[in-house]
Design an enzyme around this catalytic site. Sequence first.
Site, PDB file in Angstrom:
ATOM      1  N   SER A  40       0.810  -1.230   0.000  1.00 44.73           N
ATOM      2  CA  SER A  40       0.000   0.000   0.000  1.00 44.73           C
ATOM      3  C   SER A  40       0.842   1.278   0.000  1.00 44.73           C
ATOM      4  CB  SER A  40      -0.978   0.023   1.186  1.00 44.73           C
ATOM      5  OG  SER A  40      -1.844  -1.090   1.126  1.00 44.73           O
ATOM      6  N   HIS A  63      10.191  22.177  18.492  1.00 46.20           N
ATOM      7  CA  HIS A  63       9.777  20.811  18.824  1.00 46.20           C
ATOM      8  C   HIS A  63       9.894  19.990  17.548  1.00 46.20           C
ATOM      9  CE1 HIS A  63       7.388  17.404  20.282  1.00 46.20           C
ATOM     10  NE2 HIS A  63       6.703  17.479  19.153  1.00 46.20           N
ATOM     11  N   ARG A  66       4.314   9.401  15.820  1.00 45.48           N
ATOM     12  CA  ARG A  66       3.985   7.975  15.852  1.00 45.48           C
ATOM     13  C   ARG A  66       3.602   7.552  17.263  1.00 45.48           C
ATOM     14  NH1 ARG A  66       6.495   5.999  11.053  1.00 45.48           N
ATOM     15  NH2 ARG A  66       5.509   3.979  11.419  1.00 45.48           N
ATOM     16  N   SER A  84       9.113  15.942  16.140  1.00 45.72           N
ATOM     17  CA  SER A  84       8.577  14.620  16.451  1.00 45.72           C
ATOM     18  C   SER A  84       8.158  13.944  15.161  1.00 45.72           C
ATOM     19  CB  SER A  84       7.394  14.717  17.418  1.00 45.72           C
ATOM     20  OG  SER A  84       6.294  15.352  16.792  1.00 45.72           O
ATOM     21  N   ASP A 113      10.999   9.684  25.193  1.00 47.39           N
ATOM     22  CA  ASP A 113      10.718   8.638  24.209  1.00 47.39           C
ATOM     23  C   ASP A 113      11.993   8.065  23.603  1.00 47.39           C
ATOM     24  OD1 ASP A 113       7.969   8.927  24.520  1.00 47.39           O
ATOM     25  OD2 ASP A 113       7.870  10.531  23.032  1.00 47.39           O
TER      26      ASP A 113
END
Length: 327
Positions: A161, A197, A202, A199, A238
């Site tokens: 996909s 920031h 996810r 990121s 994270d």
Amino acid sequence: APGGASALGTAVDRCAAIEAADARLACYDELGRARREGAAASAGSPPGPTGPSRGAAPDAREAPDDGASYVERRWDLDDAASRGAFALLPDEANYLMPATYNFRPNQRPFPPQILDVKPVEAKFQVSFKLKLADRPFGLPGDVWLNYTQKSFWQVYAGDQSSPFRETNYNPGLSWAIPTQGEALGLRWRALAFTVDHESNGRGAGLTRSWNRLAATAVVERGPFVGVVSGWVTQGTDDNPEITDYLGYGRVKLGWHRGGHALSLTVRNPFDFDDGRLGAEAAWTFPLPFTKRVQGYLQWDYGYGESLLDYDVIGNRVGLGFALGSAL
């Protein structure tokens, strides 16, 4: 006067004849500055000594070497030619590479049944800055809203996909202050302070993010440009080891002339112990069939090409198109 109109027409013709977009814009900027200085002199300034004016329209053959004009345009540093509030300018490079090849694709974050990462994928970046305030509260400099988005698209994985493998979102707020001075043969052009920031948006085990407070210095010498950034970080829960690989700074060196631009960006350049570096080399060049876009060639090697890949070594080469230069 008829003579003045004729000279102006000649200068405009010289600017229009320049093929490279950056150089052509520099010529028009310099011409406009010359007209403003001439108008101010006619309004009552005492006559000065005769000789060539500093604001005279440049010869078309010399415009590509006008490094100062390039930096002024990129950072909107010239008060006389300021675009004012809500000016929209490029920040980082804007490009689309329909096909890139990574000699070391990172399969580690994805189980093969979820995504079998192909070495060939598309990569593109959109980057701009919007001036929110021009000399706010009488303070020097301007306030900018910055945004950069970089995506890696498995467009050729049709059996899966064609998903976007990774996208990094990087909004920020900057205060850029024009500076004047010379040292070590360099002209110190600007100092910027940024909070941002970054990121990848996810979830689960794929989330990557950090916040930075950065200081950036911009220097130049002729067609050469240098941008040095250093930062402190927050919000790395994270990915607690991200600074071990992306470090606390970045150095970008560039050169431009005649519609060509070269850039070298070194990530984590101050890691002298572990040598966990990353580097991106890029070249923008004129295309024979259009002046609206340029050709773009990029090679990226090392750590940190994307947030998802911050702790693995990549080796990617790609070819595509750019809006503006690689600087």
